[in-house]
Design a protein around this motif. Structure first.
Motif, PDB file in Angstrom:
ATOM      1  N   GLY A 112       0.785  -1.219   0.000  1.00  0.00           N
ATOM      2  CA  GLY A 112       0.000   0.000   0.000  1.00  0.00           C
ATOM      3  C   GLY A 112       0.825   1.281   0.000  1.00  0.00           C
ATOM      4  O   GLY A 112       0.272   2.368   0.204  1.00  0.00           O
ATOM      5  N   GLU A 113       2.130   1.173  -0.235  1.00  0.00           N
ATOM      6  CA  GLU A 113       2.972   2.371  -0.256  1.00  0.00           C
ATOM      7  C   GLU A 113       2.760   3.181  -1.533  1.00  0.00           C
ATOM      8  O   GLU A 113       2.965   4.396  -1.541  1.00  0.00           O
ATOM      9  CB  GLU A 113       4.442   1.979  -0.129  1.00  0.00           C
ATOM     10  CG  GLU A 113       4.790   1.294   1.190  1.00  0.00           C
ATOM     11  CD  GLU A 113       6.250   0.852   1.228  1.00  0.00           C
ATOM     12  OE1 GLU A 113       7.004   1.247   0.321  1.00  0.00           O
ATOM     13  OE2 GLU A 113       6.617   0.102   2.155  1.00  0.00           O
ATOM     14  N   ILE A 114       2.407   2.517  -2.617  1.00  0.00           N
ATOM     15  CA  ILE A 114       2.085   3.201  -3.862  1.00  0.00           C
ATOM     16  C   ILE A 114       0.701   2.738  -4.313  1.00  0.00           C
ATOM     17  O   ILE A 114       0.179   1.727  -3.837  1.00  0.00           O
ATOM     18  CB  ILE A 114       3.124   2.923  -4.974  1.00  0.00           C
ATOM     19  CG1 ILE A 114       3.216   1.420  -5.270  1.00  0.00           C
ATOM     20  CG2 ILE A 114       4.474   3.498  -4.585  1.00  0.00           C
ATOM     21  CD1 ILE A 114       4.152   1.093  -6.423  1.00  0.00           C
ATOM     22  N   SER A 115       0.103   3.501  -5.225  1.00  0.00           N
ATOM     23  CA  SER A 115      -1.269   3.222  -5.647  1.00  0.00           C
ATOM     24  C   SER A 115      -1.340   2.447  -6.949  1.00  0.00           C
ATOM     25  O   SER A 115      -2.265   1.647  -7.153  1.00  0.00           O
ATOM     26  CB  SER A 115      -2.026   4.550  -5.806  1.00  0.00           C
ATOM     27  OG  SER A 115      -1.878   5.366  -4.672  1.00  0.00           O
ATOM     28  N   VAL A 116      -0.404   2.689  -7.842  1.00  0.00           N
ATOM     29  CA  VAL A 116      -0.369   2.025  -9.141  1.00  0.00           C
ATOM     30  C   VAL A 116       1.073   2.060  -9.626  1.00  0.00           C
ATOM     31  O   VAL A 116       1.850   2.930  -9.217  1.00  0.00           O
ATOM     32  CB  VAL A 116      -1.328   2.708 -10.146  1.00  0.00           C
ATOM     33  CG1 VAL A 116      -0.944   4.156 -10.374  1.00  0.00           C
ATOM     34  CG2 VAL A 116      -1.419   1.944 -11.459  1.00  0.00           C
ATOM     35  N   LEU A 117       1.438   1.127 -10.484  1.00  0.00           N
ATOM     36  CA  LEU A 117       2.834   0.988 -10.908  1.00  0.00           C
ATOM     37  C   LEU A 117       2.935   1.006 -12.426  1.00  0.00           C
ATOM     38  O   LEU A 117       2.148   0.346 -13.116  1.00  0.00           O
ATOM     39  CB  LEU A 117       3.410  -0.327 -10.367  1.00  0.00           C
ATOM     40  CG  LEU A 117       4.814  -0.729 -10.837  1.00  0.00           C
ATOM     41  CD1 LEU A 117       5.849   0.278 -10.371  1.00  0.00           C
ATOM     42  CD2 LEU A 117       5.142  -2.141 -10.336  1.00  0.00           C
ATOM     43  N   LEU A 118       3.911   1.781 -12.943  1.00  0.00           N
ATOM     44  CA  LEU A 118       4.242   1.773 -14.365  1.00  0.00           C
ATOM     45  C   LEU A 118       5.614   1.135 -14.538  1.00  0.00           C
ATOM     46  O   LEU A 118       6.562   1.492 -13.827  1.00  0.00           O
ATOM     47  CB  LEU A 118       4.283   3.198 -14.933  1.00  0.00           C
ATOM     48  CG  LEU A 118       3.044   4.081 -14.768  1.00  0.00           C
ATOM     49  CD1 LEU A 118       3.258   5.410 -15.480  1.00  0.00           C
ATOM     50  CD2 LEU A 118       1.810   3.383 -15.292  1.00  0.00           C
ATOM     51  N   VAL A 119       5.716   0.206 -15.470  1.00  0.00           N
ATOM     52  CA  VAL A 119       6.984  -0.478 -15.739  1.00  0.00           C
ATOM     53  C   VAL A 119       7.312  -0.326 -17.220  1.00  0.00           C
ATOM     54  O   VAL A 119       6.543  -0.774 -18.085  1.00  0.00           O
ATOM     55  CB  VAL A 119       6.918  -1.973 -15.376  1.00  0.00           C
ATOM     56  CG1 VAL A 119       8.258  -2.634 -15.645  1.00  0.00           C
ATOM     57  CG2 VAL A 119       6.513  -2.154 -13.908  1.00  0.00           C
ATOM     58  N   PHE A 120       8.444   0.334 -17.513  1.00  0.00           N
ATOM     59  CA  PHE A 120       8.888   0.527 -18.892  1.00  0.00           C
ATOM     60  C   PHE A 120      10.011  -0.465 -19.197  1.00  0.00           C
ATOM     61  O   PHE A 120      11.033  -0.479 -18.500  1.00  0.00           O
ATOM     62  CB  PHE A 120       9.379   1.958 -19.114  1.00  0.00           C
ATOM     63  CG  PHE A 120       8.283   2.989 -19.022  1.00  0.00           C
ATOM     64  CD1 PHE A 120       7.543   3.322 -20.141  1.00  0.00           C
ATOM     65  CD2 PHE A 120       7.992   3.606 -17.813  1.00  0.00           C
ATOM     66  CE1 PHE A 120       6.529   4.264 -20.059  1.00  0.00           C
ATOM     67  CE2 PHE A 120       6.986   4.545 -17.723  1.00  0.00           C
ATOM     68  CZ  PHE A 120       6.242   4.878 -18.851  1.00  0.00           C
ATOM     69  N   PRO A 121       9.852  -1.277 -20.228  1.00  0.00           N
ATOM     70  CA  PRO A 121      10.878  -2.276 -20.553  1.00  0.00           C
ATOM     71  C   PRO A 121      12.106  -1.639 -21.197  1.00  0.00           C
ATOM     72  O   PRO A 121      12.105  -0.461 -21.597  1.00  0.00           O
ATOM     73  CB  PRO A 121      10.164  -3.203 -21.530  1.00  0.00           C
ATOM     74  CG  PRO A 121       9.155  -2.332 -22.193  1.00  0.00           C
ATOM     75  CD  PRO A 121       8.699  -1.355 -21.145  1.00  0.00           C
ATOM     76  N   LYS A 122      13.171  -2.427 -21.323  1.00  0.00           N
ATOM     77  CA  LYS A 122      14.448  -1.934 -21.841  1.00  0.00           C
ATOM     78  C   LYS A 122      14.344  -1.419 -23.269  1.00  0.00           C
ATOM     79  O   LYS A 122      14.997  -0.436 -23.644  1.00  0.00           O
ATOM     80  CB  LYS A 122      15.487  -3.054 -21.760  1.00  0.00           C
ATOM     81  CG  LYS A 122      16.891  -2.638 -22.155  1.00  0.00           C
ATOM     82  CD  LYS A 122      17.868  -3.783 -21.942  1.00  0.00           C
ATOM     83  CE  LYS A 122      19.290  -3.364 -22.318  1.00  0.00           C
ATOM     84  NZ  LYS A 122      20.262  -4.465 -22.089  1.00  0.00           N
ATOM     85  N   ASP A 123      13.498  -2.050 -24.082  1.00  0.00           N
ATOM     86  CA  ASP A 123      13.437  -1.687 -25.496  1.00  0.00           C
ATOM     87  C   ASP A 123      12.293  -0.729 -25.819  1.00  0.00           C
ATOM     88  O   ASP A 123      11.873  -0.609 -26.966  1.00  0.00           O
ATOM     89  CB  ASP A 123      13.296  -2.946 -26.347  1.00  0.00           C
ATOM     90  CG  ASP A 123      12.006  -3.707 -26.046  1.00  0.00           C
ATOM     91  OD1 ASP A 123      11.350  -3.392 -25.013  1.00  0.00           O
ATOM     92  OD2 ASP A 123      11.642  -4.596 -26.832  1.00  0.00           O
TER      93      ASP A 123
END
Length: 371
Positions: A96-107
């Protein structure tokens, strides 16, 4: 008339039948309008976690993901928190420390500039608060479109020999037909509509109980006709005083002007149905009152309600009452449904007086009784 009123107050539940509807409107409005949730503050409480593994482009040295996030930074009211790896970010989301997560891949950058579909990941959690989950759902729809526009703009800049800025190619100038006012003004139509239905229903139940079992059915019908006018007048006055104090005093008289007649009409209808059909009809009326948040047209358009619910209630156009409430609070000319309210009132009065004209019911012991 004075004699009839005095006889009403001699009943064991007469005072409760007057006091309870007033308290419902007053207490519910106070608790709903003195601490409304501010969407802007709710958005600021949302933390966007970011894991950016994007390697960027070698020439020109650009990370598309960073440019996109910089361009969106001034448009999104969220706080952000960067993480070195996906596992740590997922753990923070689960805690619960963050609300939503964005993950950008290497390429990500390479895919974006060679014409392929550049994909990134949005990770959500159902364990967050409702406001955070709704914000995450908005991001799922908004971010891909915004980033697609940004990538297209960056491609165009590089094809023209310019360094891309990452800024969005289109900006909106936002205006409003009337000033929005405090958050209580946005919450007020819901508080007004919900308490109108709930207070009218509870008041009708108590009025029916306070006057049933009497042999003077004409007096009972007259009491059931007259008393709700006064009770709902006082109850709606208390409600709209709270609306005026928390939202705008300019909304006080318009709000009272729509709540009072609506509450009278609904009270007559509920009393008439309870008088003629009996207390079992509560099982139908109670859901109708509680579902006003979905079908009343104040929290969301009535068409957004579940299909099974709209198929039952849409024919009555009850959301026009909610529209009139919104117009009264915000000073916008949304017409009051006079024909609808008048029809409800006439039907209610007809049921009340039809019951008075019918023979008395026989009680369990065979004694004559009325509802």
């Amino acid at each position: 008339m004075q004699t009839h009123i005095n006889r009403f107050f001699e009943g064991p539940m007469a005072k409760q039948a007057i006091i309870v509807p007033i308290l419902i409107m007053l207490i519910f409005s106070v608790f709903n309008l003195t601490a409304p949730m501010d969407p802007q503050r709710a958005a600021q409480a949302v933390t966007l976690g970011i894991v950016n593994d994007d390697a960027g482009l070698p020439m020109p040295p650009v990370k598309v993901s960073e440019r996109m996030l910089q361009g969106l930074g001034g448009k999104l009211p969220f706080a952000t928190q960067n993480f070195d790896g996906r596992d740590a970010a997922i753990a923070a989301l689960e805690d619960g420390e963050i609300s939503v997560l964005l993950v950008f891949p290497k390429d990500f950058s390479a895919q974006a500039f060679k014409g392929a579909q550049a994909k990134f990941e949005i990770v959500t959690s159902p364990a967050v608060t409702v406001a955070e989950f709704q914000m995450a759902q908005q991001l799922e729809r908004m971010l891909p479109a915004a980033m697609s526009a940004g990538v297209a703009s960056m491609r165009l800049a590089m094809s023209e020999g310019r360094m891309p800025s990452g800024e969005m190619p289109v900006a909106a100038e936002v205006s409003s037909v009337v000033p929005a006012g405090p958050m209580a003004a946005m919450q007020a139509p819901f508080a007004m509509l919900y308490t109108t239905w709930l207070a009218s229903l509870v008041g009708a139940i108590m009025m029916t109980l306070a006057t049933r079992g009497r042999s003077d059915r004409g007096v009972v019908a007259l009491t059931r006709t007259v008393i709700p006018v006064a009770v709902m007048g006082v109850a709606s006055l208390g409600l709209t005083l709270v609306v005026g104090a928390t939202a705008s005093w300019g909304a006080f008289l318009p709000a009272w002007g729509v709540v009072w007649p609506t509450a009278i009409a609904l009270s007559w209808l509920f009393v008439g149905l309870l008088s003629l059909l009996g207390l079992w009809v509560i099982v139908v009326l109670l859901p109708l009152a509680f579902y006003q948040s979905a079908i009343g047209g104040v929290m969301a358009p009535a068409s957004a309600a579940p299909d099974w619910l709209t198929s039952i209630t849409s024919w009555a156009d009850l959301d026009r009452i909610g529209a009139a409430y919104r117009g009264a609070v915000h000073g916008i000319d949304l017409p009051y449904p006079v024909v609808l309210i008048a029809s409800i009132a006439i039907l209610g009065l007809a049921l009340i007086w039809i019951r008075a004209a019918l023979p008395a019911r026989a009680g369990a012991t065979g004694a004559a009784k009325t509802a």
